[in-house]
Scaffold this motif. Structure first.
Motif, PDB file in Angstrom:
ATOM      1  N   MET A 154     -11.280 -83.433 -63.963  1.00 54.25           N
ATOM      2  CA  MET A 154     -12.492 -83.531 -64.771  1.00 54.25           C
ATOM      3  C   MET A 154     -12.250 -83.089 -66.212  1.00 54.25           C
ATOM      4  O   MET A 154     -12.798 -83.678 -67.155  1.00 54.25           O
ATOM      5  N   THR A 171      -7.589 -79.154 -58.276  1.00 58.27           N
ATOM      6  CA  THR A 171      -7.224 -80.514 -58.673  1.00 58.27           C
ATOM      7  C   THR A 171      -8.421 -81.240 -59.274  1.00 58.27           C
ATOM      8  O   THR A 171      -8.303 -81.954 -60.279  1.00 58.27           O
ATOM      9  N   TYR A 172      -9.585 -81.032 -58.667  1.00 61.56           N
ATOM     10  CA  TYR A 172     -10.812 -81.656 -59.162  1.00 61.56           C
ATOM     11  C   TYR A 172     -11.147 -81.160 -60.569  1.00 61.56           C
ATOM     12  O   TYR A 172     -11.447 -81.960 -61.468  1.00 61.56           O
ATOM     13  N   TYR A 173     -11.074 -79.843 -60.777  1.00 59.80           N
ATOM     14  CA  TYR A 173     -11.388 -79.281 -62.097  1.00 59.80           C
ATOM     15  C   TYR A 173     -10.427 -79.820 -63.157  1.00 59.80           C
ATOM     16  O   TYR A 173     -10.839 -80.161 -64.269  1.00 59.80           O
ATOM     17  N   CYS A 177      -7.804 -78.304 -53.581  1.00 63.70           N
ATOM     18  CA  CYS A 177      -8.595 -79.503 -53.868  1.00 63.70           C
ATOM     19  C   CYS A 177      -9.545 -79.249 -55.028  1.00 63.70           C
ATOM     20  O   CYS A 177      -9.723 -80.105 -55.898  1.00 63.70           O
ATOM     21  N   GLU A 178     -10.173 -78.073 -55.028  1.00 60.33           N
ATOM     22  CA  GLU A 178     -11.093 -77.731 -56.113  1.00 60.33           C
ATOM     23  C   GLU A 178     -10.351 -77.666 -57.442  1.00 60.33           C
ATOM     24  O   GLU A 178     -10.830 -78.169 -58.457  1.00 60.33           O
TER      25      GLU A 178
END
Length: 213
Positions: free
Chosen positions: A27, A22-24, A19-20
């Motif tokens: 962004m 994917t978030y990075y 999840c992290e």
């Protein structure tokens, strides 16, 4: 059963990491890089520590009010102290959560930075970037150690507050107040140490943010 628990825990860790990541990636597509996220998260961790400082000061003030009790409704004093304790627990959790988020993005940033050193064709630029990476890592290490020390300093205060709140809950009488008076000096000392440790971490946060910007 133990194997199943370990398997589930590992799956959860991979899910969080995924999840992290994917978030990075998301962004970065809109122009917000890991360095920017790290700056934001260090700032948020700093804010959480500042809030925790104020919360533990409030809890100490309420504890002093309890031990100076001289008539009236003792249960109302207990309720206020318990409320301050619960708010302190929440503040402590927020500090830990924010520090964890700092660690997560910092590790991702440093891994990416290290990998991308291999992409340089210019040796001078590669060496300069490698030096900057090492300098940033050193300052980050100082920062995260300071944050974790400040976080660790919370435990003695929370434990003492919990013990005294529980004791007062089951002993709402004058003799309980006498017993709590003997705890005040220790709690006061631990709160002051906590505030000092957090102040140092806050200053380290300011220095780190200044370097990255």
């Amino acid at each position: 059963m133990r194997f199943l628990i370990l398997l589930l825990a590992s799956a959860a860790m991979f899910s969080i990491a995924g999840c992290e990541s994917t978030y990075y990636n998301a962004m970065e597509k809109v122009g917000v890089h890991k360095r920017d996220i790290l700056v934001d998260r260090v700032s948020e961790a700093k804010d959480a520590q500042e809030d925790a400082q104020e919360q533990f000061k409030d809890a100490l003030t309420e504890f002093r009010s309890v031990v100076s009790f001289n008539g009236g409704n003792l249960e109302s004093h207990y309720n206020r102290l318990n409320s301050e304790f619960e708010d302190s627990e929440a503040a402590a959790k927020e500090v830990t959560d924010r520090i964890n988020k700092v660690e997560s993005v910092a590790e991702a940033l440093f891994d990416e930075w290290q990998d991308e050193l291999k992409l340089y064709s210019n040796d001078r630029l590669r060496a300069d970037s490698a030096n900057k990476l090492q300098a940033t890592k050193r300052q980050y290490t100082t920062l995260i150690k300071s944050m974790r020390r400040a976080e660790k300093s919370i435990d003695p205060v929370l434990n003492a507050l919990r013990d005294n709140v529980l004791y007062l809950k089951h002993n709402l009488n004058a003799s309980a107040i006498s017993a709590l008076k003997g705890e005040l000096a220790g709690i006061d000392r631990d709160v002051q140490q906590l505030i000092g440790a957090m102040e140092k971490a806050i200053n380290e946060s300011d220095a780190f943010i200044k370097q990255l910007k």
